[in-house]
Motif scaffolding. Structure first.
Motif, mmCIF file in Angstrom:
data_model
loop_
_atom_site.group_PDB
_atom_site.id
_atom_site.type_symbol
_atom_site.label_atom_id
_atom_site.label_comp_id
_atom_site.label_asym_id
_atom_site.label_seq_id
_atom_site.Cartn_x
_atom_site.Cartn_y
_atom_site.Cartn_z
ATOM 1 N N ASN A 111 0.685 -1.365 0.063
ATOM 2 C CA ASN A 111 0.147 0.498 -0.094
ATOM 3 C C ASN A 111 0.973 1.331 -0.382
ATOM 4 N N LEU B 24 -8.782 -8.325 0.948
ATOM 5 C CA LEU B 24 -9.944 -7.176 1.058
ATOM 6 C C LEU B 24 -11.171 -7.373 0.653
ATOM 7 N N PHE C 143 -11.999 -0.821 -7.571
ATOM 8 C CA PHE C 143 -10.359 -0.842 -7.309
ATOM 9 C C PHE C 143 -10.536 0.162 -8.724
ATOM 10 N N ASP D 246 -15.856 -0.967 -0.319
ATOM 11 C CA ASP D 246 -14.406 -0.252 -0.036
ATOM 12 C C ASP D 246 -13.393 0.557 -1.333
ATOM 13 N N TYR E 46 -10.431 1.060 -3.190
ATOM 14 C CA TYR E 46 -8.864 1.406 -4.178
ATOM 15 C C TYR E 46 -8.285 1.781 -4.938
ATOM 16 N N TYR F 74 -8.770 6.791 0.843
ATOM 17 C CA TYR F 74 -8.687 5.583 0.600
ATOM 18 C C TYR F 74 -7.979 5.098 0.576
ATOM 19 N N PRO F 75 -7.399 3.956 0.469
ATOM 20 C CA PRO F 75 -6.237 3.378 0.358
ATOM 21 C C PRO F 75 -5.204 3.483 -1.558
ATOM 22 N N ILE G 288 -2.693 1.334 -3.977
ATOM 23 C CA ILE G 288 -1.854 0.200 -3.811
ATOM 24 C C ILE G 288 -1.031 0.259 -5.165
#
Length: 233
Positions: free
Chosen positions: A102, A113, A121, A152, A154, A175-176, A178
């Motif tokens: 991450n 996840l 995504f 969620d 990403y 948000y994260p 990647i």
């Protein structure tokens, strides 16, 4: 007068050799002397090293070295090994068990996840560029709508964690992010081609099954298209 007879003693003595000739030393053969001068031996290790360097490598030994080198490279590079295992992900397929990092540089299990929530995504070609920022900020502005539906979000890109962190802080992305520098997951999703990442987004339900993909997609429209699809489920 009759001639005198030679003395018996004088006739029996051997002829005397010249003292000058006897005193000269015998000359050694020049070939033997030269051979002795060049008879110094090289140390065994130096000779072996010289022989190894001069000896040509035959085809079989070169092939063995190439194979051993390739095997070592695959062992030292787990991402390369995982990339070889990842098949293309189509609608109905599940998220693969691949480990990426991450934005904090922490390892994450991609398949994990989606264990408890659905996952969106969205893929960007390069962090902190105009089009990518437009897409990222669009997901930022309606991020609560995704979480309220138990999804969620990403951002996935080939950028380094450091570049992603800088971008995340600058644009206050909630948000994260990647990092997929070798485009392992990006390629499996069908968005990696010619060393580039295609702008797109993918929606996985809880459990990891792929429900929808938009490839390519407009940067501005991507967030709302993804949200409307989830609402329609």
């Amino acid at each position: 007068m009759p001639p005198r007879k030679a003395s018996a003693t004088a006739s029996t003595e051997p002829p005397r050799r010249s003292s000058r000739i006897v005193s000269q030393p015998k000359e050694e053969p020049k070939v033997a002397t030269k051979a002795a001068a060049g008879s110094k031996k090289r140390p065994a290790t130096a000779a072996a090293a010289s022989d190894d360097a001069a000896a040509p490598e035959d085809g079989s030994s070169a092939m063995k070295k190439a194979k051993s080198g390739k095997a070592k490279s695959d062992e030292d590079d787990p991402l390369a090994a995982e990339e070889a295992k990842l098949a293309k992900i189509e609608i109905g397929d599940v998220l693969p068990g691949v480990t990426l990092k991450n934005e904090k540089g922490e390892d994450i299990d991609v398949a994990g996840l989606a264990l408890e929530k659905g996952v969106v995504f969205f893929l960007v070609p390069k962090a902190d560029t105009p089009g990518c920022t437009n897409q990222a900020c669009g997901f930022r502005d309606i991020y609560p709508d995704f979480t309220s539906l138990n999804y969620d979000v990403y951002c996935l890109s080939a950028d380094s964690p450091a570049a992603q962190t800088k971008w995340q802080t600058k644009k206050e992305l909630p948000y994260p992010l990647i990092s997929d520098p070798k485009r392992v997951l990006i390629t499996a999703l069908g968005a990696g081609e010619g060393g580039k990442t295609k702008r797109s987004h993918f929606i996985f339900e809880k459990g990891g099954r792929l429900l929808d993909k938009r490839l390519p997609v407009n940067a501005k429209d991507s967030p709302n298209i993804a949200l409307e699809f989830i609402k329609s489920l």
